[in-house]
Design a protein around this motif. Sequence first.
Motif, PDB file in Angstrom:
ATOM      1  N   SER A 296     -31.529  32.307  24.692  1.00 42.37           N
ATOM      2  CA  SER A 296     -30.304  32.130  25.477  1.00 42.37           C
ATOM      3  C   SER A 296     -29.074  32.568  24.696  1.00 42.37           C
ATOM      4  N   GLU A 297     -29.265  32.954  23.444  1.00 38.96           N
ATOM      5  CA  GLU A 297     -28.180  33.476  22.599  1.00 38.96           C
ATOM      6  C   GLU A 297     -27.006  32.519  22.476  1.00 38.96           C
ATOM      7  N   GLY A 298     -27.319  31.231  22.401  1.00 33.58           N
ATOM      8  CA  GLY A 298     -26.271  30.254  22.149  1.00 33.58           C
ATOM      9  C   GLY A 298     -25.404  29.941  23.349  1.00 33.58           C
ATOM     10  N   SER A 299     -25.797  30.413  24.534  1.00 29.41           N
ATOM     11  CA  SER A 299     -24.930  30.171  25.684  1.00 29.41           C
ATOM     12  C   SER A 299     -25.294  28.912  26.442  1.00 29.41           C
ATOM     13  N   LEU A 300     -26.453  28.300  26.120  1.00 26.14           N
ATOM     14  CA  LEU A 300     -26.836  27.067  26.796  1.00 26.14           C
ATOM     15  C   LEU A 300     -26.757  25.861  25.873  1.00 26.14           C
ATOM     16  N   GLY A 301     -26.781  26.117  24.576  1.00 26.96           N
ATOM     17  CA  GLY A 301     -26.714  25.006  23.642  1.00 26.96           C
ATOM     18  C   GLY A 301     -26.830  25.526  22.228  1.00 26.96           C
ATOM     19  N   THR A 533     -32.555  36.636  40.413  1.00 28.19           N
ATOM     20  CA  THR A 533     -32.873  35.931  39.168  1.00 28.19           C
ATOM     21  C   THR A 533     -31.610  35.681  38.361  1.00 28.19           C
ATOM     22  N   VAL A 534     -30.721  36.668  38.367  1.00 31.87           N
ATOM     23  CA  VAL A 534     -29.499  36.496  37.576  1.00 31.87           C
ATOM     24  C   VAL A 534     -28.642  35.386  38.175  1.00 31.87           C
ATOM     25  N   ALA A 535     -28.675  35.273  39.511  1.00 33.96           N
ATOM     26  CA  ALA A 535     -27.902  34.204  40.158  1.00 33.96           C
ATOM     27  C   ALA A 535     -28.403  32.836  39.714  1.00 33.96           C
ATOM     28  N   ILE A 536     -29.714  32.689  39.602  1.00 34.36           N
ATOM     29  CA  ILE A 536     -30.255  31.405  39.150  1.00 34.36           C
ATOM     30  C   ILE A 536     -29.879  31.148  37.703  1.00 34.36           C
ATOM     31  N   MET A 537     -29.889  32.220  36.901  1.00 32.03           N
ATOM     32  CA  MET A 537     -29.467  32.067  35.497  1.00 32.03           C
ATOM     33  C   MET A 537     -28.044  31.533  35.449  1.00 32.03           C
ATOM     34  N   ALA A 538     -27.186  32.069  36.342  1.00 31.76           N
ATOM     35  CA  ALA A 538     -25.796  31.633  36.339  1.00 31.76           C
ATOM     36  C   ALA A 538     -25.704  30.158  36.722  1.00 31.76           C
ATOM     37  N   SER A 539     -26.553  29.708  37.668  1.00 33.60           N
ATOM     38  CA  SER A 539     -26.481  28.281  38.041  1.00 33.60           C
ATOM     39  C   SER A 539     -26.957  27.384  36.921  1.00 33.60           C
ATOM     40  N   ILE A 540     -27.965  27.855  36.163  1.00 39.58           N
ATOM     41  CA  ILE A 540     -28.428  27.047  35.036  1.00 39.58           C
ATOM     42  C   ILE A 540     -27.323  26.946  33.995  1.00 39.58           C
ATOM     43  N   LYS A 541     -26.636  28.050  33.807  1.00 39.48           N
ATOM     44  CA  LYS A 541     -25.524  28.043  32.839  1.00 39.48           C
ATOM     45  C   LYS A 541     -24.458  27.055  33.294  1.00 39.48           C
ATOM     46  N   ASN A 551     -20.156  30.212  23.727  1.00 39.90           N
ATOM     47  CA  ASN A 551     -20.320  31.668  23.634  1.00 39.90           C
ATOM     48  C   ASN A 551     -19.900  32.405  24.914  1.00 39.90           C
ATOM     49  N   PRO A 552     -18.638  32.240  25.316  1.00 41.29           N
ATOM     50  CA  PRO A 552     -18.212  32.883  26.565  1.00 41.29           C
ATOM     51  C   PRO A 552     -18.167  34.400  26.438  1.00 41.29           C
ATOM     52  N   TYR A 553     -18.115  35.039  27.595  1.00 42.45           N
ATOM     53  CA  TYR A 553     -18.028  36.497  27.732  1.00 42.45           C
ATOM     54  C   TYR A 553     -19.311  37.201  27.333  1.00 42.45           C
ATOM     55  N   LYS A 554     -20.387  36.436  27.111  1.00 35.94           N
ATOM     56  CA  LYS A 554     -21.609  37.091  26.641  1.00 35.94           C
ATOM     57  C   LYS A 554     -22.810  36.765  27.515  1.00 35.94           C
ATOM     58  N   VAL A 555     -23.828  37.511  27.373  1.00 33.80           N
ATOM     59  CA  VAL A 555     -25.147  37.353  27.989  1.00 33.80           C
ATOM     60  C   VAL A 555     -25.158  37.634  29.488  1.00 33.80           C
ATOM     61  N   LEU A 556     -24.392  36.826  30.257  1.00 30.63           N
ATOM     62  CA  LEU A 556     -24.425  37.029  31.706  1.00 30.63           C
ATOM     63  C   LEU A 556     -23.162  37.759  32.152  1.00 30.63           C
ATOM     64  N   PRO A 557     -23.254  38.473  33.275  1.00 33.12           N
ATOM     65  CA  PRO A 557     -22.095  39.267  33.713  1.00 33.12           C
ATOM     66  C   PRO A 557     -20.860  38.407  33.921  1.00 33.12           C
ATOM     67  N   HIS A 558     -19.714  38.965  33.537  1.00 36.39           N
ATOM     68  CA  HIS A 558     -18.484  38.189  33.610  1.00 36.39           C
ATOM     69  C   HIS A 558     -18.153  37.779  35.028  1.00 36.39           C
ATOM     70  N   SER A 559     -18.496  38.639  35.959  1.00 35.79           N
ATOM     71  CA  SER A 559     -18.147  38.330  37.335  1.00 35.79           C
ATOM     72  C   SER A 559     -18.840  37.077  37.841  1.00 35.79           C
ATOM     73  N   LEU A 560     -20.008  36.774  37.264  1.00 32.45           N
ATOM     74  CA  LEU A 560     -20.738  35.605  37.730  1.00 32.45           C
ATOM     75  C   LEU A 560     -20.279  34.320  37.052  1.00 32.45           C
ATOM     76  N   ILE A 561     -19.736  34.476  35.864  1.00 36.21           N
ATOM     77  CA  ILE A 561     -19.449  33.278  35.076  1.00 36.21           C
ATOM     78  C   ILE A 561     -18.000  32.877  35.182  1.00 36.21           C
ATOM     79  N   SER A 562     -17.155  33.850  35.458  1.00 35.02           N
ATOM     80  CA  SER A 562     -15.719  33.585  35.338  1.00 35.02           C
ATOM     81  C   SER A 562     -15.255  32.568  36.349  1.00 35.02           C
ATOM     82  N   HIS A 563     -14.038  32.073  36.090  1.00 35.22           N
ATOM     83  CA  HIS A 563     -13.418  31.049  36.906  1.00 35.22           C
ATOM     84  C   HIS A 563     -13.466  31.407  38.368  1.00 35.22           C
TER      85      HIS A 563
END
Lengths: 563, 289
Positions: A296-301, A533-541, A551-563
């Motif tokens: 998860s490259e440090g983005s979940l914990g 699959t990426v959408a589910i990843m975003a919900s887990i995040k 670790n913001p701005y990394k791993v998952l697309p910014h459009s899915l994670i941003s405010h």
Amino acid sequence: MMMMMMMQRLRRSEEFIRFGFTSLINLRPNKNSVSRSLSGFVNHYDTKGKLFESKNGNHYNTELHHRCLGKNLGMLQQYKCFGSSSASQIERNPLFSSLDSKDVSYFKEILGDKNVVEDEERLETANTDWMQKYKGSSKLMLLPKNTEEVSQILQYCDSRRLAVVPQGGNTGLVGGSVPVFDEVIINVGLMNKVLAFDEVSGVLVCEAGCILENLATFLDTKGFIMPLDLGAKGSCHIGGNVSTNAGGLRLIRYGSLHGTVLGLEAVTANGNVLDMLGTLRKDNTGYDLKHLFIGSEGSLGIVTKVSILTQPKLSSVNLAFIACKDYLSCQKILVEAKRNLGEILSAFEFLDSNSMDLVLNHLDGVRNPVSSTENFYILIETTGSDETNDREKLEAFLLKSLEKGLVSDGVIAQDINQASSFWRIREGITEALQKAGAVYKYDLSLPVEEIYNIVNDLRGRLGDLANVMGYGHLGDGNLHLNISAANYNDKLLGLIEPYVYEWTSKHRGSISAEHGLGVMKANEIFYSKSPETVAIMASIKKLLDPKGILNPYKVLPHSLISH
Amino acid sequence: MNTPSLFISGGLNLPPPEIKICFCSLFFYFFSFCCYRAMKILVAVKRVVDYAVKIRVKPDKTGVDTQNVKMSMNPFCEIALEEALRIREAGFAKEVVAVSIGPSQCVDTLRTGLAMGADRGIHVETNSSFLPLTIAKILKSLAEVENPGLIFLGKQAIDDDCNQTGQMVAALLGWPQATFASKVVLDKDKHVATVDREVDGGLETLCVELPAVITTDLRLNQPRYASLPNIMKAKSKPIKKMTVQDLKVDVKSDIEILEVTEPPKRKSGVMVSSVDELIDKLRNEAHVF
């Protein structure tokens, strides 16, 4: 309208430059003395991105970095040096707070003065990645000594909405271990104790900050080896390896970390300590959450402890370095090796003639083990318990291949020294690339028969502009595609990306076999994963890190994670 | 045994000078030519614990633990073999013979030597571990059987660091020796070898008449790798087995190893808090004054 705003901001930044922030320009250490060109990010999936292409014409002073000049500046813009052309121009998330003195004193209370680093020199190294491609502007680095402290830090950062970057050995190759803006760096380097080792089962329990090579040395005295081995072993931490699901040279024999990590302890964004530190080989009780954290490259914990299954050290290790005329022979040798060497095969690497030339030119004390120059070279390593048996097997296999014409020449290492010199060639390619100038690095998983086709296609496409090299873990179908040029330049980048990603996607390959996504490929995930699959990843995040501080701005697309 | 020397020294009961000189010189030239072309090089190679392995002393302190550790050819012996091979390839010798003294696994080391390019191997089988003098006596007997023009050895073995065998072999045979060689140049006509030796003060150049004993140092050459075609050829090269009895060597040693221990672990430094404490420690603990 967007365009206008952007231009306004650019003009304002220009003013700041002119008004004497020249001191900021000299901050960057000029280690490689390579001219770095600016490139704005272009997001393929966002048509707005097309507007930004015109920006590429404005080459600002590349040494410039804006520090956070207080809240007045509003949007802090990060100009990535010679980065990937992907991703929309990253903007600092305005919802993240900025560090203030109260925060620093709180951290000093928890960790003690010594382990709160504000010293510019040390921050300089912590802010820059190994390839010197990405640089952040963090003003604070924290060095917790145990899980308690990590938990307290994260709890506080979560409540204050301070973005953090977990950092280990900082040897990542996709900019995942350094801040993008002013995130607080949490470096687990002080958590480097081995907690337990069971000599019967071979299970090693250690803290996340243990350096891989140190663990290997410790295990050596007990007669065991780590199930993974990579070129960065002298500096990388096991916590980082686990968080990035590192592959390495032994994957073909021992499997990936998903199989060898038996348990881990991680701290989530709100300071919750998840104790999943099992030492059991089999445990089918519920969902196996540790797999989420591995890779998860440090983005979940933040991983704080690792429990890993080590392998007994077998006495007979043999290494052969062989040369082949063409890629078809390499594939045939792979098939034959798996069949004839079977259970003793422990590594199968390949490199092409361009890589060999590069290493011979840029590294000292290295010579070509084979007397002739061929198009491809293969390293085959066997590990077993019976010296004579393994030797005979390897020799018989190689002699048969020689007779069949698959192998044109080869040598077998007679002692450990010769073996290390063969490995030096393969492991030294990365180092040689750094010395040769600018390098564009790609790590692709492709079907074995396609691996070299992309190298040839890219060579044709780039022509004289750059030197294309292909090498990697042929046994795992993993190609390390590297393009070496004298300087970074956008024209070259434009020819490489998104061509490489599209090519890989067409063959259902992975755009990141083992390096991870980091910040380099954060927006490219769709080349290898479906939107669902990426959408589910975003919900887990969102579930594990609702405020998005890890670790913001990394791993998952910014459009899915941003405010 | 040194037939060439008879001619060099001019012989004993001689026919009339002119004919003799003609005849002698012709013979001498022919013989030396033959001899050189027929020259054999004997290379002694030792099977030791691999250089890269971290060694441990056995708990009963009788020696170093060699069970389950990687063994390979002594690095200096590799260099010696490489030099012998280069001399043969330059046309100065006809045959390179590798010899190893030790247990049955020495055959592996000899196979490595054959894979590098040696023509044949000799294995003197024994389960005892011999000290340099005994090895030197064995090599002397072998030299009397094989008649080499040169004996190459590594300057020392990395397991005992004795640096004695080469010198002892030369003394037992009465041959000249050039040790710590960092460059070897053979002279076809004059039957000598010019050897650069690495000594404490720098480099010393010696000229030794053949047959001679040369021990090799690190910078002499870089040994070649065992290539696949050579490994294939090595399978058919002969390795002759012999015993110490065959060579009629007295192996009784007058040295007995009593104990092998590890060196004391380095103690960490001590921080002192004042000059007085420093003086006190220097006087009473380190006994410096």
